[in-house]
Design an enzyme around this catalytic site. Structure first.
Site, PDB file in Angstrom:
ATOM      1  N   GLN A 138       0.837  -1.199   0.000  1.00  0.00           N
ATOM      2  CA  GLN A 138       0.000   0.000   0.000  1.00  0.00           C
ATOM      3  C   GLN A 138       0.875   1.254   0.000  1.00  0.00           C
ATOM      4  O   GLN A 138       0.693   2.162  -0.818  1.00  0.00           O
ATOM      5  CB  GLN A 138      -0.900  -0.010   1.253  1.00  0.00           C
ATOM      6  N   ASP A 227      -6.529   7.099   7.706  1.00  0.00           N
ATOM      7  CA  ASP A 227      -6.920   5.684   7.657  1.00  0.00           C
ATOM      8  C   ASP A 227      -7.957   5.474   8.754  1.00  0.00           C
ATOM      9  O   ASP A 227      -8.102   6.324   9.653  1.00  0.00           O
ATOM     10  CB  ASP A 227      -5.674   4.797   7.885  1.00  0.00           C
ATOM     11  N   CYS A 267      -6.193   4.826   2.134  1.00  0.00           N
ATOM     12  CA  CYS A 267      -6.044   3.496   1.523  1.00  0.00           C
ATOM     13  C   CYS A 267      -7.370   2.771   1.357  1.00  0.00           C
ATOM     14  O   CYS A 267      -7.464   1.849   0.561  1.00  0.00           O
ATOM     15  CB  CYS A 267      -5.076   2.654   2.339  1.00  0.00           C
ATOM     16  N   ARG A 293      -2.217   0.730  -7.339  1.00  0.00           N
ATOM     17  CA  ARG A 293      -1.695  -0.475  -6.676  1.00  0.00           C
ATOM     18  C   ARG A 293      -1.378  -1.564  -7.690  1.00  0.00           C
ATOM     19  O   ARG A 293      -0.424  -2.320  -7.524  1.00  0.00           O
ATOM     20  CB  ARG A 293      -2.692  -0.954  -5.622  1.00  0.00           C
TER      21      ARG A 293
HETATM   22  N1   CP Z   1      -6.238  -0.699   1.154  1.00  0.00           N
HETATM   23  C1   CP Z   1      -6.407  -2.023   1.231  1.00  0.00           C
HETATM   24  O1   CP Z   1      -5.467  -2.793   1.464  1.00  0.00           O
HETATM   25  O2   CP Z   1      -7.688  -2.447   1.010  1.00  0.00           O
HETATM   26  P1   CP Z   1      -8.231  -3.910   1.202  1.00  0.00           P
HETATM   27  O3   CP Z   1      -8.270  -4.192   2.673  1.00  0.00           O
HETATM   28  O4   CP Z   1      -9.605  -3.876   0.587  1.00  0.00           O
HETATM   29  O5   CP Z   1      -7.328  -4.874   0.495  1.00  0.00           O
HETATM   30  N1  NVA Z   2      -5.121  -0.048   8.960  1.00  0.00           N
HETATM   31  C1  NVA Z   2      -6.120  -0.770   8.216  1.00  0.00           C
HETATM   32  C2  NVA Z   2      -5.736  -0.864   6.791  1.00  0.00           C
HETATM   33  C3  NVA Z   2      -6.726  -1.563   5.918  1.00  0.00           C
HETATM   34  C4  NVA Z   2      -6.290  -1.669   4.499  1.00  0.00           C
HETATM   35  C5  NVA Z   2      -6.288  -2.149   8.830  1.00  0.00           C
HETATM   36  O1  NVA Z   2      -5.290  -2.785   9.192  1.00  0.00           O
HETATM   37  O2  NVA Z   2      -7.427  -2.590   8.958  1.00  0.00           O
END
Ligand code: CP
Ligand code: NVA
Length: 309
Positions: A138, A227, A267, A293
């Site tokens: 990411q 996030d 993300c 990505r």
């Molecule tokens: N940003 C990301 O990794 O999304 P997902 O959890 O949908 O893969």
């Molecule tokens: N910080 C978040 C990112 C998800 C893509 C998690 O770990 O759930």
């Protein structure tokens, strides 16, 4: 072959090579369809095995496309359907089998130790698709997106993170040291990045700035990242955590203190940490971010297979 587990363990030269390769490959695909294979078919005949122990939309789909564009094939196995753990098969035996059948293993897990154990037992590369401590694919892709939009090296920009000190931020911190960019972190007092992360930054001659006031952190930023406050691996009191972060929401009011052409990145998935108007507004580049990505992950795979041009 090379594993891709944490940005902190990969040299700046290699990380930069990945980004350069992604840029070249992306440019060459302007007229191609999603599943058209790149002309050089660099991973022709390879089988990549994806395994998810936690939910995923973007990572799963973007890797599926990336793998296909490189001329390889992929299979996604469900963690619960394997003998590993539940059926009593050892991790070492599973790793041997994965190495026999496949050419690469892509894993999303809530155990950093599991990734480490697999990396020691596999004879094929492993790629970290998100762990409790890191989300390297990411963040490397996000560096690409920032440079693509801003048209300058990230080292010349002010980057700001508003939110929890989680896996994505850990990788962003590692990136700030590798690519030498200025990183401000805005988070509540009791949620500062953990000591082991700060120690690593110091040991590697990096510096991040932590502010317990969102506006101070965001001042003059070129890029605001955020996030979800509650991550997939969060086990604590979620309601309390969300309350604790109530002053760390990305809103128009916060964006006002950033630089005039600042952008917003996230993300996904999202929660209440960003207002709807910012998330869907002009400064938000989250869809371009998600799409990139595919391109960066292709070059990450090529790095792991020693095939970067
Ligand atoms: N940003 C990301 O990794 O999304 P997902 O959890 O949908 O893969
Ligand atoms: N910080 C978040 C990112 C998800 C893509 C998690 O770990 O759930």
């Amino acid at each position: 072959m090379k594993h891709f587990i944490n940005l902190k363990d990969i040299s700046t030269t290699d990380l930069r090579k990945i980004l350069n390769d992604a840029k070249k490959r992306k440019n060459k695909r302007k007229k191609l369809n999603t599943l058209d294979v790149d002309n050089d078919r660099p991973l022709k005949g390879k089988l990549l095995i994806q395994m998810y122990e936690k939910q995923s939309s973007r990572t799963r789909l973007s890797f599926y496309i990336a793998i296909n564009q490189l001329g390889a094939d992929s299979i996604t196995v469900k963690a619960n359907d394997l003998h590993l753990g539940k059926g009593g098969e050892s991790l070492a035996d599973t790793a041997k089998i994965l190495s026999n059948y496949g050419d690469g293993f892509l894993l999303r897990t809530d155990s950093d130790k599991k990734i480490e154990d697999f990396s020691k037992n596999l004879t094929i590369p492993i790629i970290n698709l998100l762990s409790p401590s890191s989300h390297p694919c990411q963040v490397l892709s996000d560096v690409f997106t920032v440079e693509e939009i801003k048209k300058k090296p990230i080292s010349k920009l002010n980057i700001c993170w508003i939110g929890d000190c989680n896996n994505v931020l850990n990788s962003l911190i590692a990136a700030s040291v590798k690519f030498k960019f200025n990183l401000n972190v805005g988070c509540p007092k009791n949620y500062n990045p953990p000591r082991f992360v700060l120690d690593w930054v110091k040991k590697n001659n990096g510096k991040i700035n932590i502010f317990n006031d969102a506006k101070v952190a965001a001042k003059n930023a070129d890029v605001i990242f955020s996030d979800k406050v509650v991550s997939l691996n969060d086990k604590g009191n979620k309601e309390k955590k969300i309350r604790d972060f109530k002053n760390f929401k990305v809103t128009q009011n916060l964006m006002k203190v950033t630089r005039p052409k600042s952008i917003f990145l996230h993300c996904l998935p999202r929660g209440d940490e960003v207002s709807e108007d910012i998330f869907l507004g002009k400064q938000s580049k989250v869809w371009q971010q998600a799409l990139n990505r595919v391109h960066v992950q292709k070059s990450i795979l090529l790095y792991s297979f020693g095939k970067l041009r």
